[in-house]
Design a protein around this motif. Structure first.
Motif, PDB file in Angstrom:
ATOM      1  N   PRO A 589      35.964  46.376  25.989  1.00 43.22           N
ATOM      2  CA  PRO A 589      35.680  47.789  26.286  1.00 43.22           C
ATOM      3  C   PRO A 589      36.694  48.352  27.277  1.00 43.22           C
ATOM      4  O   PRO A 589      36.785  47.910  28.418  1.00 43.22           O
ATOM      5  CB  PRO A 589      34.268  47.752  26.888  1.00 43.22           C
ATOM      6  N   ARG A 590      37.462  49.312  26.844  1.00 41.26           N
ATOM      7  CA  ARG A 590      38.568  49.808  27.657  1.00 41.26           C
ATOM      8  C   ARG A 590      38.098  50.567  28.899  1.00 41.26           C
ATOM      9  O   ARG A 590      38.734  50.491  29.956  1.00 41.26           O
ATOM     10  CB  ARG A 590      39.505  50.660  26.806  1.00 41.26           C
ATOM     11  N   ALA A 591      37.006  51.310  28.790  1.00 42.47           N
ATOM     12  CA  ALA A 591      36.494  52.007  29.972  1.00 42.47           C
ATOM     13  C   ALA A 591      36.074  51.001  31.036  1.00 42.47           C
ATOM     14  O   ALA A 591      36.271  51.230  32.236  1.00 42.47           O
ATOM     15  CB  ALA A 591      35.319  52.904  29.586  1.00 42.47           C
ATOM     16  N   GLU A 592      35.509  49.882  30.627  1.00 47.69           N
ATOM     17  CA  GLU A 592      35.118  48.853  31.595  1.00 47.69           C
ATOM     18  C   GLU A 592      36.337  48.169  32.191  1.00 47.69           C
ATOM     19  O   GLU A 592      36.310  47.734  33.348  1.00 47.69           O
ATOM     20  CB  GLU A 592      34.196  47.836  30.933  1.00 47.69           C
ATOM     21  N   ALA A 593      37.425  48.051  31.419  1.00 53.18           N
ATOM     22  CA  ALA A 593      38.654  47.491  31.964  1.00 53.18           C
ATOM     23  C   ALA A 593      39.217  48.391  33.064  1.00 53.18           C
ATOM     24  O   ALA A 593      39.727  47.911  34.082  1.00 53.18           O
ATOM     25  CB  ALA A 593      39.682  47.299  30.854  1.00 53.18           C
ATOM     26  N   VAL A 594      39.123  49.719  32.869  1.00 55.23           N
ATOM     27  CA  VAL A 594      39.532  50.652  33.918  1.00 55.23           C
ATOM     28  C   VAL A 594      38.620  50.503  35.133  1.00 55.23           C
ATOM     29  O   VAL A 594      39.086  50.439  36.281  1.00 55.23           O
ATOM     30  CB  VAL A 594      39.515  52.104  33.400  1.00 55.23           C
ATOM     31  N   ALA A 595      37.314  50.427  34.884  1.00 53.30           N
ATOM     32  CA  ALA A 595      36.357  50.303  35.986  1.00 53.30           C
ATOM     33  C   ALA A 595      36.588  49.027  36.789  1.00 53.30           C
ATOM     34  O   ALA A 595      36.417  49.014  38.015  1.00 53.30           O
ATOM     35  CB  ALA A 595      34.929  50.339  35.438  1.00 53.30           C
ATOM     36  N   ALA A 596      36.976  47.951  36.112  1.00 49.86           N
ATOM     37  CA  ALA A 596      37.179  46.670  36.801  1.00 49.86           C
ATOM     38  C   ALA A 596      38.303  46.751  37.820  1.00 49.86           C
ATOM     39  O   ALA A 596      38.323  45.983  38.794  1.00 49.86           O
ATOM     40  CB  ALA A 596      37.476  45.578  35.777  1.00 49.86           C
ATOM     41  N   ALA A 597      39.239  47.659  37.619  1.00 49.76           N
ATOM     42  CA  ALA A 597      40.364  47.809  38.547  1.00 49.76           C
ATOM     43  C   ALA A 597      40.191  48.979  39.508  1.00 49.76           C
ATOM     44  O   ALA A 597      41.043  49.191  40.376  1.00 49.76           O
ATOM     45  CB  ALA A 597      41.659  47.981  37.758  1.00 49.76           C
ATOM     46  N   PHE A 598      39.109  49.738  39.374  1.00 50.65           N
ATOM     47  CA  PHE A 598      38.928  50.968  40.146  1.00 50.65           C
ATOM     48  C   PHE A 598      38.051  50.726  41.367  1.00 50.65           C
ATOM     49  O   PHE A 598      37.046  50.018  41.281  1.00 50.65           O
ATOM     50  CB  PHE A 598      38.285  52.050  39.266  1.00 50.65           C
ATOM     51  N   PRO A 599      38.384  51.356  42.522  1.00 48.78           N
ATOM     52  CA  PRO A 599      39.598  52.129  42.777  1.00 48.78           C
ATOM     53  C   PRO A 599      40.796  51.222  42.978  1.00 48.78           C
ATOM     54  O   PRO A 599      40.650  50.008  43.093  1.00 48.78           O
ATOM     55  CB  PRO A 599      39.252  52.896  44.058  1.00 48.78           C
ATOM     56  N   ALA A 600      41.980  51.801  43.015  1.00 46.31           N
ATOM     57  CA  ALA A 600      43.204  51.018  43.127  1.00 46.31           C
ATOM     58  C   ALA A 600      43.165  50.149  44.375  1.00 46.31           C
ATOM     59  O   ALA A 600      42.840  50.619  45.471  1.00 46.31           O
ATOM     60  CB  ALA A 600      44.412  51.953  43.170  1.00 46.31           C
ATOM     61  N   GLY A 601      43.511  48.883  44.212  1.00 40.52           N
ATOM     62  CA  GLY A 601      43.506  47.967  45.347  1.00 40.52           C
ATOM     63  C   GLY A 601      44.449  48.389  46.454  1.00 40.52           C
ATOM     64  O   GLY A 601      44.204  48.098  47.634  1.00 40.52           O
ATOM     65  N   SER A 602      45.518  49.111  46.103  1.00 39.99           N
ATOM     66  CA  SER A 602      46.455  49.577  47.130  1.00 39.99           C
ATOM     67  C   SER A 602      45.825  50.608  48.054  1.00 39.99           C
ATOM     68  O   SER A 602      46.364  50.895  49.127  1.00 39.99           O
ATOM     69  CB  SER A 602      47.704  50.164  46.478  1.00 39.99           C
ATOM     70  N   MET A 603      44.665  51.166  47.654  1.00 41.82           N
ATOM     71  CA  MET A 603      43.982  52.163  48.475  1.00 41.82           C
ATOM     72  C   MET A 603      42.725  51.605  49.142  1.00 41.82           C
ATOM     73  O   MET A 603      42.020  52.338  49.841  1.00 41.82           O
ATOM     74  CB  MET A 603      43.608  53.384  47.621  1.00 41.82           C
TER      75      MET A 603
END
Length: 698
Positions: A589-603
């Motif tokens: 699931p692509r939306a879950e792949a985005v969620a798994a990285a959100f928010p950006a670790g650099s922030m």
């Protein structure tokens, strides 16, 4: 007895157009379903019978239909003013009940969806009298008073799943039907309508041209209430060569939510509102669950010869407070947690090929749009282009400069005076507290941020963005307008890209140095960043975090670091950038792949969840749009999102009037020096503040 039907109530004040809407809606639904339609005006006992009519309707019509049984009810004879004949309404797959009171409190527990229809008072009176003639006119005021008394104790509007601002031009039924497909209780029965929504055809046309982008956006989208420009504003300088920076700068995308398929969505604290034309549908639940329902499957094919990944779809931003869905705390923000438009047509500028692609879903209004878009591209191609100039600051410590207009000249508007959520002393104290958390083993790195705010006064968001993109060009620059909310970003950082074939890439930035007008000093600053042990440590920690984030949905063994701690230079800063690649598991699931990285670790810092908890305590306020992501979710299952940094947010009128906000921050580690960290946030703020003629608050 037949199975219990899906029951939809169409409610609203008299004259709002409920009856016409319900009849048209029933006609459209009958293409795939058996539909029964019931009008409450047939059961009201006279002109003073709203309350008793609701009671009759609930007991004798709605209750049996809810159980899948025929409803026998006594009609009202409006000519003789007493009860008339017994009538029967049969259950069906879908039942539509229409009239004032159809969604009354006593009825709502038996309804699957509530549609509330609105129109202005004058329009309602005119429509009602035109429909019913002079027989209604003597009773209009008395009936309106009954409506007022009913709504004073029964807030139906608050319970509505769909609200319709009915223009009475025939468009509302299609808008409502499209809105209904977003409601979970109706999704199963409306599967034919959902399938029709997905059976879309993409039409494309290439024009060889290199138009002035600002002129083109203003011509096509200048009057749009909601519009997005994902702008590679450094394309002129970065497009030559085969670097990764050049690849990031190849395409720019312009779109609004106009046309047959245009929609907009906003999400706040677990509630999503989708607006399609005159109808707005409300649903509850996590944003990323909603995103998964509308994006992630390949719905269209890319045009032949087109190298871009965007093939129409959703564009906008995801705010930082969506972290509540990915392991963070629930914090409320004044701005929506997400705001997107669905673009059924768009302009894509290919800066490398000097071409413009016109993309649109096939629709009755497609020909007209293509004609207008061609003319706009031609006009902008003849327009003298204004190329962004590389600006070297004199100093990164204090922002200097004045606002510039579309010709690059100074403008007379007073410079905004910013105040900071944290004084220098407070921010440095928080750095020390973050280091204490690190020493206690609760984090390795804490990305501490603060917010600068100022009154917007007469500042024009569009002119401000034009000045920003010229003074501080960046591959992920963007201008977003959602009604009164405007976002002007000059972000250089990619959060996450997912290509149509499943390739994933994150490009975190950690490590910043100011630019200098002196070449020798500028080289020294770049070298200082390149050789900084502290900055490399910060960057590598975030790279490790992102490797973990991407691995959740990646093919095992596909996560690689193709570039580590490289230096990229922009107009006002040098940055340390790394690249993490992976490949999405087939069917993931692509939306879950985005969620798994959100928010950006650099922030956030690392580890992410415990560090976000620390940040909530230290920052004591929401970040809003800042630290979130800006980009697109395409109909071919691709996505490309930037990190919201170097971004000015212009909030709509509130209690204190229009406000500007600018988030800034930096990574704190065990060996951070508070004075240096504070200087870093001043450096990062310089590009935006100097363009506005503002200074960092003392």
């Amino acid at each position: 007895m037949t199975p219990a039907p899906v029951i939809i109530a169409v409610d609203g004040r008299s004259g709002a157009g409920k009856t016409t809407l319900a009849v048209e809606l029933a006609a459209r639904l009958r293409e795939h379903h058996k539909v029964s339609l019931f009008h409450l005006e047939d059961i009201y006992p006279g002109w003073n019978g709203l309350a008793s009519g609701i009671e009759r309707y609930v007991a004798t019509v709605l209750a049996p239909l809810r159980d899948g049984k025929p409803a026998e009810w006594i009609s009202w004879n409006w000519e003789k003013h007493y009860d008339g004949r017994t009538q029967v309404t049969l259950p069906a797959e879908i039942v539509i009940v229409e009239g004032v009171g159809a969604a009354a409190q006593a009825a709502r527990g038996m309804l699957d969806a509530v549609v509330w229809v609105e129109a202005s008072g004058e329009d309602r009176r005119r429509r009602a009298l035109a429909r019913d003639g002079g027989s209604y006119e003597p009773y209009w005021d008395a009936w309106a008073q009954q409506e007022e008394e009913w709504l004073a104790v029964d807030p139906v509007t608050d319970a509505a799943d769909i609200r319709v601002q009915n223009p009475a031009d025939g468009s509302a039924p299609a808008h409502v039907l499209q809105a209904m497909t977003y409601l979970a209780p109706l999704a199963a029965v409306l599967s034919p309508e959902l399938s029709a929504r997905r059976g879309l055809q993409l039409r494309a046309e290439r024009i060889d041209a290199a138009p002035d982008a600002e002129a083109l956006f203003q011509d096509v989208y200048g009057s749009s209430t909601n519009a997005v420009w994902l702008d590679s504003s450094n394309a002129d300088t970065a497009i030559t060569g085969g670097t990764q920076a050049a690849a990031r700068s190849r395409f720019s995308i312009m779109a609004d939510d106009g046309g047959t398929f245009g929609q907009s969505v906003r999400h706040s604290s677990g509630t999503t509102w989708v607006t399609t034309g005159s109808a707005t549908v409300r649903s509850s639940g996590p944003f990323f669950r909603w995103l998964d329902s509308v994006w992630g499957r390949r719905a269209v094919r890319s045009p032949e010869g087109y190298d871009g990944q965007f093939t129409l779809g959703w564009l906008g931003y995801l705010g930082y407070e969506l972290k509540r869905e990915t392991g963070g705390n629930d914090v409320s923000s004044a701005t929506p947690d997400a705001a997107l438009i669905f673009a059924g047509r768009a302009l894509v500028l290919d800066h490398r090929e000097h071409a413009v692609w016109l993309l649109a879903l096939e629709a009755p209004d497609a020909d007209e749009w293509f004609s207008a878009a061609r003319a706009a591209v031609g006009a902008a191609d003849a327009h003298p282009a204004v190329h962004p100039a590389t600006v070297r600051p004199v100093s990164g410590r204090r922002a200097v400069g004045v606002p510039i207009d579309t010709a690059g000249q100074a403008v007379a508007a007073a410079s905004p005076e910013f105040v900071c959520r944290d004084s220098a002393t407070d921010y440095k104290r928080k750095i020390t507290e973050a280091q204490h958390e690190i020493s206690e083993g609760n984090s390795y790195e804490v990305c501490l941020t603060t917010t600068l705010e100022a009154s917007a006064g007469e500042l024009d968001p569009w002119q401000s963005y034009q000045a920003l993109r010229r003074r501080n060009p960046a591959p992920f620059a963007s201008y977003l307008r959602f009604g009164g909310l405007a976002i002007a970003s000059t972000s250089p950082e990619r959060f996450l890209r997912i290509t149509s074939d499943g390739g994933m890439r994150a490009e975190p930035i950690k490590g910043t140095r100011r630019r200098s007008a002196d070449d020798a000093e500028d080289i020294r600053l770049r070298h200082d960043l390149e050789t900084s042990v502290k900055d490399r440590a910060e960057n590598i920690m975030i790279v490790d975090l992102l490797r973990n984030d991407l691995s959740h949905f990646a093919v095992p063994g596909s996560v690689t670091v193709s570039r580590l701690c490289a230096i990229e230079s922009y107009a006002t800063v040098h940055q340390m950038v790394s690249t993490v690649d992976a490949h999405l598991r087939p069917g993931a699931p692509r939306a879950e792949a985005v969620a798994a990285a959100f928010p950006a670790g650099s922030m956030t810092g690392a580890p992410k969840i415990s560090t976000m908890d620390i940040l909530d305590r230290l920052e004591a306020g929401p970040r809003g749009v800042y630290s979130g992501a800006i980009g697109y979710f395409s109909m071919n299952a691709a996505s490309d999102l930037s990190v919201v940094i170097r971004t000015l947010v212009i909030n709509p009128d509130g209690g204190g009037g229009r406000m500007l906000s600018l988030g800034v921050g930096g990574a704190v580690t065990a060996d951070s020096t508070p004075d240096d960290e504070y200087d870093e946030i001043r450096t990062k703020a310089f590009g935006v503040l100097s363009t506005l003629g503002a200074t960092f608050p003392s």
